[in-house]
Design an enzyme around this catalytic site. Structure first.
Site, PDB file in Angstrom:
ATOM      1  N   ASP A 128       0.812  -1.231   0.000  1.00 35.38           N
ATOM      2  CA  ASP A 128       0.000   0.000   0.000  1.00 35.38           C
ATOM      3  C   ASP A 128       0.844   1.281   0.000  1.00 35.38           C
ATOM      4  O   ASP A 128       0.338   2.353  -0.348  1.00 35.38           O
ATOM      5  CB  ASP A 128      -0.928   0.032   1.226  1.00 35.38           C
ATOM      6  CG  ASP A 128      -1.818  -1.195   1.318  1.00 35.38           C
ATOM      7  OD1 ASP A 128      -2.053  -1.836   0.278  1.00 35.38           O
ATOM      8  OD2 ASP A 128      -2.270  -1.520   2.434  1.00 35.38           O
ATOM      9  N   ARG A 163     -14.556  -1.421 -25.428  1.00 37.77           N
ATOM     10  CA  ARG A 163     -15.176  -1.483 -24.109  1.00 37.77           C
ATOM     11  C   ARG A 163     -14.494  -0.528 -23.131  1.00 37.77           C
ATOM     12  O   ARG A 163     -13.374  -0.069 -23.368  1.00 37.77           O
ATOM     13  CB  ARG A 163     -15.001  -2.897 -23.525  1.00 37.77           C
ATOM     14  CG  ARG A 163     -15.911  -3.912 -24.134  1.00 37.77           C
ATOM     15  CD  ARG A 163     -15.517  -5.296 -23.673  1.00 37.77           C
ATOM     16  NE  ARG A 163     -16.482  -6.289 -24.106  1.00 37.77           N
ATOM     17  CZ  ARG A 163     -16.226  -7.591 -24.202  1.00 37.77           C
ATOM     18  NH1 ARG A 163     -15.033  -8.048 -23.897  1.00 37.77           N
ATOM     19  NH2 ARG A 163     -17.157  -8.418 -24.601  1.00 37.77           N
ATOM     20  N   MET A 170      -5.556  -2.826  -5.146  1.00 37.06           N
ATOM     21  CA  MET A 170      -5.541  -2.725  -3.686  1.00 37.06           C
ATOM     22  C   MET A 170      -4.976  -1.369  -3.238  1.00 37.06           C
ATOM     23  O   MET A 170      -4.753  -0.484  -4.055  1.00 37.06           O
ATOM     24  CB  MET A 170      -4.725  -3.868  -3.106  1.00 37.06           C
ATOM     25  CG  MET A 170      -5.444  -5.200  -3.118  1.00 37.06           C
ATOM     26  SD  MET A 170      -4.424  -6.459  -2.313  1.00 37.06           S
ATOM     27  CE  MET A 170      -5.618  -7.756  -2.066  1.00 37.06           C
ATOM     28  N   GLU A 223      -9.275   0.308  -4.301  1.00 36.00           N
ATOM     29  CA  GLU A 223     -10.335  -0.364  -3.520  1.00 36.00           C
ATOM     30  C   GLU A 223     -10.959   0.542  -2.467  1.00 36.00           C
ATOM     31  O   GLU A 223     -12.093   0.329  -2.049  1.00 36.00           O
ATOM     32  CB  GLU A 223      -9.787  -1.631  -2.856  1.00 36.00           C
ATOM     33  CG  GLU A 223      -8.670  -1.375  -1.851  1.00 36.00           C
ATOM     34  CD  GLU A 223      -8.122  -2.648  -1.219  1.00 36.00           C
ATOM     35  OE1 GLU A 223      -8.580  -3.751  -1.536  1.00 36.00           O
ATOM     36  OE2 GLU A 223      -7.201  -2.521  -0.380  1.00 36.00           O
ATOM     37  N   ARG A 270     -16.340  -3.950 -18.475  1.00 39.63           N
ATOM     38  CA  ARG A 270     -15.916  -5.203 -17.849  1.00 39.63           C
ATOM     39  C   ARG A 270     -15.043  -4.838 -16.652  1.00 39.63           C
ATOM     40  O   ARG A 270     -14.372  -3.798 -16.663  1.00 39.63           O
ATOM     41  CB  ARG A 270     -15.084  -6.059 -18.816  1.00 39.63           C
ATOM     42  CG  ARG A 270     -15.880  -6.659 -19.959  1.00 39.63           C
ATOM     43  CD  ARG A 270     -16.809  -7.775 -19.502  1.00 39.63           C
ATOM     44  NE  ARG A 270     -17.450  -8.443 -20.627  1.00 39.63           N
ATOM     45  CZ  ARG A 270     -18.564  -8.041 -21.226  1.00 39.63           C
ATOM     46  NH1 ARG A 270     -19.185  -6.936 -20.834  1.00 39.63           N
ATOM     47  NH2 ARG A 270     -19.068  -8.720 -22.238  1.00 39.63           N
ATOM     48  N   HIS A 276      -5.107 -10.511  -4.797  1.00 38.43           N
ATOM     49  CA  HIS A 276      -3.840 -10.923  -4.179  1.00 38.43           C
ATOM     50  C   HIS A 276      -2.738 -11.259  -5.185  1.00 38.43           C
ATOM     51  O   HIS A 276      -1.586 -11.467  -4.768  1.00 38.43           O
ATOM     52  CB  HIS A 276      -4.082 -12.082  -3.211  1.00 38.43           C
ATOM     53  CG  HIS A 276      -4.847 -11.643  -1.998  1.00 38.43           C
ATOM     54  ND1 HIS A 276      -6.206 -11.457  -2.021  1.00 38.43           N
ATOM     55  CD2 HIS A 276      -4.426 -11.298  -0.760  1.00 38.43           C
ATOM     56  CE1 HIS A 276      -6.605 -11.033  -0.823  1.00 38.43           C
ATOM     57  NE2 HIS A 276      -5.544 -10.930  -0.047  1.00 38.43           N
TER      58      HIS A 276
HETATM   59  O1  F6P Z   1      -2.288  -4.018   3.243  1.00 41.20           O
HETATM   60  C1  F6P Z   1      -2.063  -4.825   2.140  1.00 41.20           C
HETATM   61  C2  F6P Z   1      -3.363  -5.320   1.557  1.00 41.20           C
HETATM   62  O2  F6P Z   1      -3.069  -6.129   0.442  1.00 41.20           O
HETATM   63  C3  F6P Z   1      -4.365  -4.233   1.198  1.00 41.20           C
HETATM   64  O3  F6P Z   1      -4.043  -3.569   0.004  1.00 41.20           O
HETATM   65  C4  F6P Z   1      -5.639  -5.020   1.162  1.00 41.20           C
HETATM   66  O4  F6P Z   1      -6.754  -4.203   1.409  1.00 41.20           O
HETATM   67  C5  F6P Z   1      -5.446  -6.009   2.276  1.00 41.20           C
HETATM   68  O5  F6P Z   1      -4.062  -6.115   2.513  1.00 41.20           O
HETATM   69  C6  F6P Z   1      -5.987  -7.376   2.001  1.00 41.20           C
HETATM   70  O6  F6P Z   1      -5.852  -8.115   3.155  1.00 41.20           O
HETATM   71  P1  F6P Z   1      -6.022  -9.696   3.230  1.00 41.20           P
HETATM   72  O7  F6P Z   1      -4.748 -10.316   2.722  1.00 41.20           O
HETATM   73  O8  F6P Z   1      -6.238  -9.941   4.670  1.00 41.20           O
HETATM   74  O9  F6P Z   1      -7.182 -10.075   2.372  1.00 41.20           O
END
Ligand code: F6P
Length: 345
Positions: A128, A163, A170, A223, A270, A276
Site C-alpha cells: 500500500d 469497451r 488494492m 479499492e 468489464r 492478491h
Molecule cells: O495491506 C495490504 C493489503 O493487500 C491491502 O491492500 C488489502 O486491502 C489487504 O491487505 C488485504 O488483506 P487480506 O490479505 O487480509 O485479504
C-alpha cells in the site's frame, strides 16, 4: 555475540525474503546470531521460532512471500499475549527484535517499545506504500509492476472490443498503487480515496474520449475509493467484511464503478479485480534492492542498541525515524501529485 529475533507480520508481499536475508547476513557479519520468529508477533507468544543462518537464507532472495510465515496477530488484543511475548523474549535471550511490517505490526512494535522499553527496530513493508517515515515500502514496486502489466494487457482487449475496462487495485485507504500503475499504464481515469473524482466526471471523460474517436477507456479504481457524486453525495468504501480484530476488508468498488459508467454512457464495461495477485510472486529488482538496504540499516541500529526506530528511504538516502512518528498517521498520496496526473489522462 548477541541473539536477535527477526519477524514478518501483517499481509505478505514480495521482497520480505530479501529483507530477511539481508538482516541475517548483516547480523552474521557482525558476529551475531539470528532467530526467525514465525507467524509475526504470534511466534513470540506461542512460541514458534526457527534458526536462521547465513547459509539457510541462501536462495530466498528472489522468492515472494515470507519463509517465516505471517499473521496480523496482535499480542495486546489476545488474553495473556503480552506476558507470554515478554517471557519468550527473555527465555530466548533476545537482545532485540527486527520487525518487518506495516501499520499493524509496527504499531505493536511502537507500543512495546513505548510501554515496555522493548528492544525493537522496524522495517517498513506493505504494497500500500502508506507508512510515514519513508518514501517507499517493501512490496510497493512489485505491486505497481503487476498492475501496470495488467493495465497494458487490458488495453489491447479493451481496444478490440471497444469497451470500458475497470481495474480494481488494492491499497486500503490510499491510492498509491492506483496512481503509480495508472500513470505508468496510461489509464484514462484514476479514482482514489484521497481526492475522489465524481463518477459523473469519470463518465464524461469516457464520453469525451469517444467523441474524439477513442472508443475504449481504462479506468483504474483503488479499492478504497468512495463512490462520489457531483452533488457531493458520497458512499462509504465498499466492504467485503472484517478481519479477526474487526478491521474492514475492502473490495468490490470496481463493479459499482462499472455499473455507474454503463448507466451514464451506455458503453459496455468489464471489471478486473487484481486482488492478491498484486502481492504474490517474485519481487522486482527495486524491491529486492530496497529490502536489502533497509534490512542492513536495521541491523546497524540493532547492533548499536538504538531501539524504537523504523528505517526508511528518503530520496536516495537510507534514514531512520521514531516508530511513533512513522506510525502516527497514514501517508496519503499528496494532492499536488493527484492534480498533476489529471493533465496526462
Ligand atoms: O495491506 C495490504 C493489503 O493487500 C491491502 O491492500 C488489502 O486491502 C489487504 O491487505 C488485504 O488483506 P487480506 O490479505 O487480509 O485479504
Amino acid at each position: 555475540m548477541s541473539v536477535f529475533g527477526v519477524l514478518t507480520g501483517g499481509g505478505d508481499c514480495p521482497g520480505l525474503n530479501a529483507a530477511i536475508r539481508a538482516i541475517v547476513r548483516g547480523l552474521d557479519a557482525r558476529g551475531h546470531e539470528a532467530v526467525g520468529i514465525r507467524t509475526g508477533w504470534r511466534g513470540l507468544v506461542v512460541p514458534d521460532v526457527m534458526p536462521l543462518t547465513r547459509r539457510s537464507v541462501g536462495g530466498i532472495l528472489p522468492r515472494g512471500g515470507t519463509v517465516l510465515s505471517t499473521t496480523g496477530f496482535d499480542p495486546f488484543r489476545e488474553e495473556g499475549g503480552l506476558d507470554a511475548l515478554l517471557a519468550t523474549t527473555e527465555k530466548l535471550g533476545l537482545q532485540g527484535v527486527i520487525a518487518i511490517g506495516g501499520e499493524g505490526t509496527l504499531g505493536v512494535a511502537h507500543r512495546l517499545h513505548e510501554q515496555h522499553a522493548y528492544h525493537v527496530v522496524g522495517v517498513p513493508k506493505t504494497i500500500d506504500n502508506d507508512l510515514g517515515g519513508t518514501d517507499v515500502t517493501i512490496g510497493f514496486d512489485t505491486a505497481v509492476h503487476v498492475c501496470t502489466e495488467a493495465i497494458d494487457r487490458l488495453h489491447t482487449t479493451a481496444e478490440s472490443h471497444q469497451r470500458v475496462m475497470v481495474v480494481e487495485v488494492m491499497g486500503r485507504n490510499t491510492g498509491w498503487i492506483a496512481v503509480a500503475s495508472g500513470v505508468a499504464g496510461g489509464a484514462d481515469v484514476i479514482l482514489v480515496p484521497e481526492l475522489p473524482t465524481p463518477i459523473e466526471d469519470a463518465a464524461d471523460h469516457v464520453l469525451a474520449r469517444n467523441r474524439e474517436g477513442k472508443t475504449f477507456s481504462i479506468v483504474v479504481v483503488a479499492e478504497g475509493y468512495p463512490l462520489t457524486r457531483r452533488s457531493g453525495e458520497q458512499a462509504g468504501p465498499v466492504l467485503q467484511g472484517e478481519d479477526v480484530y474487526g478491521y474492514a476488508r475492502l473490495g468490490g468498488i470496481g463493479q459499482v464503478v462499472a455499473d455507474e459508467i454503463t448507466r451514464m454512457t451506455g458503453f459496455e464495461t468489464r471489471v478486473s479485480v487484481l486482488g492478491h495477485v498484486q502481492r504474490g510472486g517474485t519481487p522486482t529488482s527495486r524491491d529486492r534492492f530496497v529490502a536489502t538496504q533497509l534490512g542492513l540499516r536495521a541491523v546497524e541500529l540493532a547492533n548499536e542498541g538504538v531501539w524504537g526506530r523504523m528505517v526508511g528511504i528518503h530520496g536516495n538516502q537510507v534514514v531512520d525515524s521514531s516508530l511513533a512518528a512513522a506510525t502516527a498517521e497514514r501517508r496519503a498520496v499528496p494532492e499536488e501529485l493527484l492534480e498533476a496526473i489529471r493533465l496526462v489522462a
